[in-house]
Design a protein around this motif. Sequence first.
Motif, PDB file in Angstrom:
ATOM      1  N   PHE A  12      19.772  47.238 121.213  1.00 48.27           N
ATOM      2  CA  PHE A  12      19.727  47.428 122.670  1.00 48.27           C
ATOM      3  C   PHE A  12      20.779  46.545 123.320  1.00 48.27           C
ATOM      4  N   ALA A  13      21.242  45.469 122.792  1.00 49.90           N
ATOM      5  CA  ALA A  13      22.446  44.819 122.987  1.00 49.90           C
ATOM      6  C   ALA A  13      23.720  45.358 122.893  1.00 49.90           C
ATOM      7  N   ILE A  14      23.787  46.292 122.011  1.00 48.07           N
ATOM      8  CA  ILE A  14      25.071  47.013 121.622  1.00 48.07           C
ATOM      9  C   ILE A  14      25.011  48.334 122.563  1.00 48.07           C
ATOM     10  N   VAL A  15      24.041  48.868 122.704  1.00 48.16           N
ATOM     11  CA  VAL A  15      24.054  49.800 123.841  1.00 48.16           C
ATOM     12  C   VAL A  15      24.285  49.318 125.066  1.00 48.16           C
ATOM     13  N   ALA A  16      23.792  48.243 125.646  1.00 47.21           N
ATOM     14  CA  ALA A  16      24.300  47.654 126.934  1.00 47.21           C
ATOM     15  C   ALA A  16      25.545  47.395 126.779  1.00 47.21           C
ATOM     16  N   MET A  17      26.366  46.958 125.652  1.00 47.29           N
ATOM     17  CA  MET A  17      27.673  46.444 125.414  1.00 47.29           C
ATOM     18  C   MET A  17      28.689  47.786 125.760  1.00 47.29           C
ATOM     19  N   LEU A  18      28.164  48.716 125.042  1.00 45.85           N
ATOM     20  CA  LEU A  18      28.826  50.081 125.090  1.00 45.85           C
ATOM     21  C   LEU A  18      28.907  50.532 126.482  1.00 45.85           C
ATOM     22  N   ALA A  50      26.725  39.383 123.860  1.00 40.14           N
ATOM     23  CA  ALA A  50      27.360  39.362 122.417  1.00 40.14           C
ATOM     24  C   ALA A  50      26.924  38.019 121.799  1.00 40.14           C
ATOM     25  N   TYR A  51      26.807  36.997 122.603  1.00 37.28           N
ATOM     26  CA  TYR A  51      26.180  35.810 122.235  1.00 37.28           C
ATOM     27  C   TYR A  51      24.649  36.044 121.945  1.00 37.28           C
ATOM     28  N   GLN A  52      23.941  36.882 122.322  1.00 35.78           N
ATOM     29  CA  GLN A  52      22.673  37.091 122.312  1.00 35.78           C
ATOM     30  C   GLN A  52      22.411  37.871 120.866  1.00 35.78           C
ATOM     31  N   ILE A  53      23.484  38.378 120.577  1.00 34.24           N
ATOM     32  CA  ILE A  53      23.442  39.179 119.050  1.00 34.24           C
ATOM     33  C   ILE A  53      23.265  37.978 117.990  1.00 34.24           C
ATOM     34  N   LEU A  54      23.933  36.873 118.294  1.00 36.34           N
ATOM     35  CA  LEU A  54      24.009  35.925 117.228  1.00 36.34           C
ATOM     36  C   LEU A  54      22.645  35.394 116.963  1.00 36.34           C
ATOM     37  N   THR A  55      21.479  35.279 117.676  1.00 34.21           N
ATOM     38  CA  THR A  55      20.132  34.519 117.308  1.00 34.21           C
ATOM     39  C   THR A  55      19.689  35.836 116.302  1.00 34.21           C
ATOM     40  N   PRO A  56      19.629  36.978 116.636  1.00 36.06           N
ATOM     41  CA  PRO A  56      19.089  37.980 115.779  1.00 36.06           C
ATOM     42  C   PRO A  56      19.894  38.033 114.573  1.00 36.06           C
ATOM     43  N   ALA A  57      21.298  37.841 114.634  1.00 36.41           N
ATOM     44  CA  ALA A  57      21.904  38.162 113.319  1.00 36.41           C
ATOM     45  C   ALA A  57      21.586  36.874 112.193  1.00 36.41           C
ATOM     46  N   TYR A 100       9.922  43.494 123.493  1.00 40.73           N
ATOM     47  CA  TYR A 100      10.602  42.293 123.527  1.00 40.73           C
ATOM     48  C   TYR A 100      12.282  42.431 123.579  1.00 40.73           C
ATOM     49  N   ALA A 101      12.659  43.349 122.630  1.00 40.92           N
ATOM     50  CA  ALA A 101      14.206  43.528 122.516  1.00 40.92           C
ATOM     51  C   ALA A 101      14.667  44.158 123.860  1.00 40.92           C
ATOM     52  N   LEU A 129      13.331  41.962 109.635  1.00 38.23           N
ATOM     53  CA  LEU A 129      14.372  42.462 109.187  1.00 38.23           C
ATOM     54  C   LEU A 129      14.603  43.828 109.468  1.00 38.23           C
ATOM     55  N   LEU A 130      13.368  44.513 109.646  1.00 39.11           N
ATOM     56  CA  LEU A 130      13.487  46.093 110.082  1.00 39.11           C
ATOM     57  C   LEU A 130      13.126  46.287 111.474  1.00 39.11           C
ATOM     58  N   VAL A 131      12.550  45.457 112.189  1.00 41.34           N
ATOM     59  CA  VAL A 131      12.151  46.015 113.463  1.00 41.34           C
ATOM     60  C   VAL A 131      12.611  44.953 114.668  1.00 41.34           C
ATOM     61  N   ARG A 132      12.250  43.708 114.877  1.00 42.65           N
ATOM     62  CA  ARG A 132      12.697  43.026 115.859  1.00 42.65           C
ATOM     63  C   ARG A 132      14.149  42.576 116.097  1.00 42.65           C
ATOM     64  N   GLU A 133      14.653  41.970 115.235  1.00 40.56           N
ATOM     65  CA  GLU A 133      16.050  41.607 115.158  1.00 40.56           C
ATOM     66  C   GLU A 133      17.011  42.573 115.293  1.00 40.56           C
ATOM     67  N   PRO A 134      16.748  43.791 114.392  1.00 40.00           N
ATOM     68  CA  PRO A 134      17.729  44.915 114.661  1.00 40.00           C
ATOM     69  C   PRO A 134      17.687  45.712 115.846  1.00 40.00           C
ATOM     70  N   LEU A 135      16.555  45.655 116.439  1.00 40.99           N
ATOM     71  CA  LEU A 135      16.451  46.394 117.742  1.00 40.99           C
ATOM     72  C   LEU A 135      16.955  45.676 118.942  1.00 40.99           C
ATOM     73  N   THR A 136      16.922  44.183 118.966  1.00 43.76           N
ATOM     74  CA  THR A 136      17.566  43.298 119.699  1.00 43.76           C
ATOM     75  C   THR A 136      18.785  43.529 119.684  1.00 43.76           C
ATOM     76  N   ILE A 137      19.450  43.505 118.376  1.00 42.30           N
ATOM     77  CA  ILE A 137      21.025  43.863 118.340  1.00 42.30           C
ATOM     78  C   ILE A 137      21.482  45.333 118.827  1.00 42.30           C
TER      79      ILE A 137
END
Length: 608
Positions: A181-187, A318-325, A28-29, A171-179
């Motif tokens: 993967f998004a950060i890796v792509a942003m980097l 960056a906006y996609q990070i907001l939802t899981p955050a 999913y992430a 808290l441990l899996v779904r949302e952190p993974l989404t964040i």
Amino acid sequence: MDYLKKILKYALPYKKYAFLNIICNVFYALFSTLAMVSLIPMINVIFDKNTQITTKPIYTGVSDLKDFFADSFNYTITSKLTNDGAESTLFFMVTIIISLFLLKNFFGYLAMYFITFLRNGLLKDIRNELFNKIVTLPIAYFSEKRKGDVISRVVSDVGEVQHSFLSILELLVREPLTILFAIVAMLFLSVKLTLFVFIFIPVAGLIISAIGKKLKKQSELAQKERGVYLSILEESIQGLKIIKSYNAENRFFNIFKSSTQRLFGFNNDLMNRQNLASPTSEFLGVVTIATLLWYGGHMVLIEETLSGGSFIGFMALAYQILTPAKAISKASYSVKRGNASAERVLEIIETVNPLKDSSTSKEISSFEKELTFKNVSFKYEDDYVLKNFSITIEKGKTVALVGQSGSGKSTIANLAPRYYDVTKGEILIDNTNIKNLKTSSVRSLMSIVAQDSILFNDTIKENLLVGKQDATDQEIEEALNIANAWEFIKDLPNGINTNVGDSGNKFSGGQKQRLSIARAVLKNPPIMILDEATSALDTESERLVQVALENMMKNRTSIVIAHRLSTIQNADTIIVMHKGEIAEQGNHTELLAKNGIYRKLVEMQSFE
């Protein structure tokens, strides 16, 4: 997290669903990030002709991996644009984006599908464990507990724990993974811009943490108050006749209203603090996005170190990070609330049962000689209600206990089947201390018929099967005959399959008592304990019940606690209790001859 960690053991039978949930959340992430990243080459190709690549890229090493992927995708789009035209290329790119979003949502659904079995399994098993502990704990444990509070723990607290467990996985899996993967792509797109984002994350975390600090305490207060109002509700329904007879409806309504008013305040504080999390995290996210628009726009328009397509894709990520955050902040609050509920649930589950059998406890299958109370003393709290009580009851004999209220008679009835443990002394069955015997086997030798007839909201048959689970209809009918109950049951349209109603309220007091006697008869134990079994009945009902009791006591060892002395004149031994001690002892004739307390009691009742 301390209490919720203890709850994890209930998830072990469903660990395969947790693993499947984690795997699906990974996909999913991943597809969530790829869906956003796929927009970048399309935007660059459509709106910036200079980025079109007509020569197939060649992989030169890890250091150029970023450019290789970007150029390969651009080359594919450019080739398709040249060969198939703009419309076909647009359709191709839209299809890729739709497919990625479809895969994202498909794996999102599968993740929730698998976690459903874990959540509901956890709920089922904790409730089962809690109920099992409730029915196995000694009666003393509940003497000062509100029934409504116990019910609240089984219903709402366990539900809160279940909800919090899902929050932990998020808290441990779904949302952190989404964040992640998004950060890796942003980097991958811009290290400089990504590091700029990281400046705001710790600040946002500190603010959100400050909001949730008091959440556990508020949740605990709210859960306790739920137990209070459920207790008031349960007691009011149970005592509705008394409330109405004293015109006390307003009094009890005001008590209930006071509790709900307190709960209103606790819930408002709890929900307002919790509701503050979402707008706070969203506002902080928007501030971050606005700052990125300024800084990233500077990189695109002035520095020209970032393409327009990459910047738009970066902003989407960056906006996609907001939802899981936001989900993480909500989940962290749920965990705090769940921790308070888990504490209340585990308080019961982890309570040590003082009457629990030891590994050396023995089975006892029969009663051969005698039941002995040897120097037994007992206190519920500070003062002894029974002092140095000693009596030996031989098999087949009937011992009656008489005396004024509070003299310790019912305490003896509670100690024999080990509802409580003696404070001093010992109780022996065939010279074996009952503390060294398995409690279930001790109780299998006894039946109790109490003053209050306890019937469950089920059929007559099911109520009697509590005494003997494998009894046949013929055995039930025989027990009902012995208890003088068949005479009113045989004429019922559904016979023994008639529902008795809540607490047996479809029947009179005498009928309910005879059903209780039938249940005891069906069990067919060698020892009978009758605790003022006829004291609440009218004269006619008492006569019928007394005959039923006499039928039941034949060839059995019996302890009879009696208020009406006429019912125990034929007892082998009558013990007169006074302030927790034996005042007189003997048969009816001997006690009358002593001209003591017993004679006075008999004369008082004869005069009445």
